[in-house]
Design an enzyme around this catalytic site. Sequence first.
Site, PDB file in Angstrom:
ATOM      1  N   LYS A  46       0.815  -1.199   0.000  1.00  0.00           N
ATOM      2  CA  LYS A  46       0.000   0.000   0.000  1.00  0.00           C
ATOM      3  C   LYS A  46       0.848   1.249   0.000  1.00  0.00           C
ATOM      4  O   LYS A  46       0.385   2.350  -0.304  1.00  0.00           O
ATOM      5  CB  LYS A  46      -0.850   0.018   1.287  1.00  0.00           C
ATOM      6  CG  LYS A  46      -1.838  -1.082   1.411  1.00  0.00           C
ATOM      7  CD  LYS A  46      -2.507  -0.910   2.817  1.00  0.00           C
ATOM      8  CE  LYS A  46      -3.287  -2.120   3.194  1.00  0.00           C
ATOM      9  NZ  LYS A  46      -3.834  -1.991   4.567  1.00  0.00           N
ATOM     10  N   ASP A 103       7.558   2.875  -2.509  1.00  0.00           N
ATOM     11  CA  ASP A 103       7.777   3.889  -1.470  1.00  0.00           C
ATOM     12  C   ASP A 103       9.233   3.948  -1.032  1.00  0.00           C
ATOM     13  O   ASP A 103       9.830   5.010  -0.942  1.00  0.00           O
ATOM     14  CB  ASP A 103       6.841   3.657  -0.273  1.00  0.00           C
ATOM     15  CG  ASP A 103       6.895   2.225   0.285  1.00  0.00           C
ATOM     16  OD1 ASP A 103       7.669   1.389  -0.230  1.00  0.00           O
ATOM     17  OD2 ASP A 103       6.144   1.942   1.238  1.00  0.00           O
ATOM     18  N   ASP A 106      14.702  -0.902   0.665  1.00  0.00           N
ATOM     19  CA  ASP A 106      15.451  -1.107   1.896  1.00  0.00           C
ATOM     20  C   ASP A 106      16.481  -2.208   1.634  1.00  0.00           C
ATOM     21  O   ASP A 106      17.523  -1.953   1.046  1.00  0.00           O
ATOM     22  CB  ASP A 106      14.406  -1.464   2.974  1.00  0.00           C
ATOM     23  CG  ASP A 106      14.951  -1.493   4.373  1.00  0.00           C
ATOM     24  OD1 ASP A 106      15.751  -0.625   4.717  1.00  0.00           O
ATOM     25  OD2 ASP A 106      14.548  -2.391   5.150  1.00  0.00           O
ATOM     26  N   LYS A 136      17.380   3.453   0.901  1.00  0.00           N
ATOM     27  CA  LYS A 136      18.250   3.260   2.076  1.00  0.00           C
ATOM     28  C   LYS A 136      19.395   2.344   1.663  1.00  0.00           C
ATOM     29  O   LYS A 136      19.377   1.146   1.964  1.00  0.00           O
ATOM     30  CB  LYS A 136      17.467   2.530   3.177  1.00  0.00           C
ATOM     31  CG  LYS A 136      16.782   3.382   4.206  1.00  0.00           C
ATOM     32  CD  LYS A 136      16.307   2.444   5.329  1.00  0.00           C
ATOM     33  CE  LYS A 136      15.050   2.936   5.962  1.00  0.00           C
ATOM     34  NZ  LYS A 136      14.490   1.962   6.938  1.00  0.00           N
ATOM     35  N   PHE A 157      14.144   4.025  10.671  1.00  0.00           N
ATOM     36  CA  PHE A 157      12.793   3.618  10.304  1.00  0.00           C
ATOM     37  C   PHE A 157      11.932   4.863  10.201  1.00  0.00           C
ATOM     38  O   PHE A 157      11.792   5.619  11.153  1.00  0.00           O
ATOM     39  CB  PHE A 157      12.211   2.643  11.317  1.00  0.00           C
ATOM     40  CG  PHE A 157      10.921   2.042  10.850  1.00  0.00           C
ATOM     41  CD1 PHE A 157      10.925   0.981   9.957  1.00  0.00           C
ATOM     42  CD2 PHE A 157       9.705   2.565  11.261  1.00  0.00           C
ATOM     43  CE1 PHE A 157       9.736   0.448   9.485  1.00  0.00           C
ATOM     44  CE2 PHE A 157       8.503   2.035  10.793  1.00  0.00           C
ATOM     45  CZ  PHE A 157       8.527   0.969   9.906  1.00  0.00           C
ATOM     46  N   VAL A 158      11.356   5.088   9.034  1.00  0.00           N
ATOM     47  CA  VAL A 158      10.602   6.313   8.790  1.00  0.00           C
ATOM     48  C   VAL A 158       9.131   6.001   8.497  1.00  0.00           C
ATOM     49  O   VAL A 158       8.786   4.901   8.054  1.00  0.00           O
ATOM     50  CB  VAL A 158      11.207   7.123   7.616  1.00  0.00           C
ATOM     51  CG1 VAL A 158      12.578   7.652   7.982  1.00  0.00           C
ATOM     52  CG2 VAL A 158      11.275   6.282   6.335  1.00  0.00           C
ATOM     53  N   ARG A 170       0.445   6.555   7.751  1.00  0.00           N
ATOM     54  CA  ARG A 170       0.521   6.748   6.295  1.00  0.00           C
ATOM     55  C   ARG A 170       0.031   8.128   5.891  1.00  0.00           C
ATOM     56  O   ARG A 170       0.416   8.656   4.860  1.00  0.00           O
ATOM     57  CB  ARG A 170      -0.367   5.715   5.579  1.00  0.00           C
ATOM     58  CG  ARG A 170       0.094   4.278   5.702  1.00  0.00           C
ATOM     59  CD  ARG A 170      -0.708   3.413   4.718  1.00  0.00           C
ATOM     60  NE  ARG A 170      -0.691   2.004   5.072  1.00  0.00           N
ATOM     61  CZ  ARG A 170       0.275   1.161   4.752  1.00  0.00           C
ATOM     62  NH1 ARG A 170       1.331   1.586   4.081  1.00  0.00           N
ATOM     63  NH2 ARG A 170       0.210  -0.116   5.100  1.00  0.00           N
TER      64      ARG A 170
HETATM   65  P1  IMP Z   1      12.839  -4.317   1.134  1.00  0.00           P
HETATM   66  O1  IMP Z   1      12.273  -5.574   0.578  1.00  0.00           O
HETATM   67  O2  IMP Z   1      13.702  -4.600   2.346  1.00  0.00           O
HETATM   68  O3  IMP Z   1      13.525  -3.450   0.141  1.00  0.00           O
HETATM   69  O4  IMP Z   1      11.634  -3.568   1.796  1.00  0.00           O
HETATM   70  C1  IMP Z   1      10.811  -2.734   1.157  1.00  0.00           C
HETATM   71  C2  IMP Z   1       9.537  -2.584   1.956  1.00  0.00           C
HETATM   72  O5  IMP Z   1       9.754  -2.610   3.384  1.00  0.00           O
HETATM   73  C3  IMP Z   1       8.969  -1.221   1.674  1.00  0.00           C
HETATM   74  O6  IMP Z   1       8.112  -1.256   0.566  1.00  0.00           O
HETATM   75  C4  IMP Z   1       8.253  -0.901   2.967  1.00  0.00           C
HETATM   76  O7  IMP Z   1       6.948  -1.441   2.936  1.00  0.00           O
HETATM   77  C5  IMP Z   1       9.043  -1.589   4.037  1.00  0.00           C
HETATM   78  N1  IMP Z   1       9.995  -0.656   4.705  1.00  0.00           N
HETATM   79  C6  IMP Z   1      11.336  -0.664   4.637  1.00  0.00           C
HETATM   80  N2  IMP Z   1      11.884   0.329   5.357  1.00  0.00           N
HETATM   81  C7  IMP Z   1      10.843   1.015   5.885  1.00  0.00           C
HETATM   82  C8  IMP Z   1      10.758   2.185   6.726  1.00  0.00           C
HETATM   83  O8  IMP Z   1      11.748   2.828   7.136  1.00  0.00           O
HETATM   84  N3  IMP Z   1       9.502   2.576   7.063  1.00  0.00           N
HETATM   85  C9  IMP Z   1       8.372   1.936   6.631  1.00  0.00           C
HETATM   86  N4  IMP Z   1       8.413   0.845   5.851  1.00  0.00           N
HETATM   87  C10 IMP Z   1       9.636   0.390   5.477  1.00  0.00           C
HETATM   88 MG    MG Z   2       6.129  -1.191   0.255  1.00  0.00          MG
END
Ligand code: IMP
Ligand code: MG
Length: 189
Positions: A46, A103, A106, A136, A157-158, A170
């Site tokens: 979302k 969004d 990470d 990030k 964490f944001v 959100r």
């Molecule tokens: P990744 O698979 O680790 O790249 O994670 C991506 C997903 O993790 C994003 O689409 C977010 O839903 C969630 N996420 C990662 N870091 C944050 C954060 O700092 N705040 C909120 N959601 C996060």
């Molecule tokens: Mg996401």
Amino acid sequence: MVTTIHDDIAEVLISEELLQARVRQLGKEISRDYEGKPLLLVGILKGAAVFLADLIRAIDVPADYDFVAISSYGNATRSSGVVDIKKDIDADLTGRHVLIVEDIVDTGWTLRLSYITEKLLARNAASVRICALLDKPSRREVDVDIDYRGFVIEDRFVVGYGLDLAGRYRNLPYIGVLKSDVCGDARNK
Ligand code: IMP
Ligand code: MG
């Protein structure tokens, strides 16, 4: 006094004004790059919904949008290498230029393990690129090619502007860092 979601924020990391200005710049860049190319923005639910809603209004070449939902992973899922696409696109992608809108990137596992780029290309999309509001890089575990990025942030964490903690925050119009008593320990080391 009314208690609001703003009361839980320790620090505004990216103000509403800065977000809006950067989104307008990205919109201009994307409009230049996709001139004459039928563009489909694909938001990842979302978190990307708020960003996508602003981004598409900053784009002035013809563009449509859709959303996909990707299941979140646990460690078990990660090691098995499977991340499901829970809601897929119905539209015919043949010849369309797809821009995935996320969004935040990470670790990179969500985009990688969902094989979303490969799956969209397999459906005859003319091109697939990635636009992420936040990056990030210090957390990255697998490479992700981000074609358009809004902001690079450090490992915190944001929340806000679509990003949540357990379904909250959100609706903040800015990107903020939560007070430690709200988000607990581990997430902001
Ligand atoms: P990744 O698979 O680790 O790249 O994670 C991506 C997903 O993790 C994003 O689409 C977010 O839903 C969630 N996420 C990662 N870091 C944050 C954060 O700092 N705040 C909120 N959601 C996060
Ligand atoms: Mg996401």
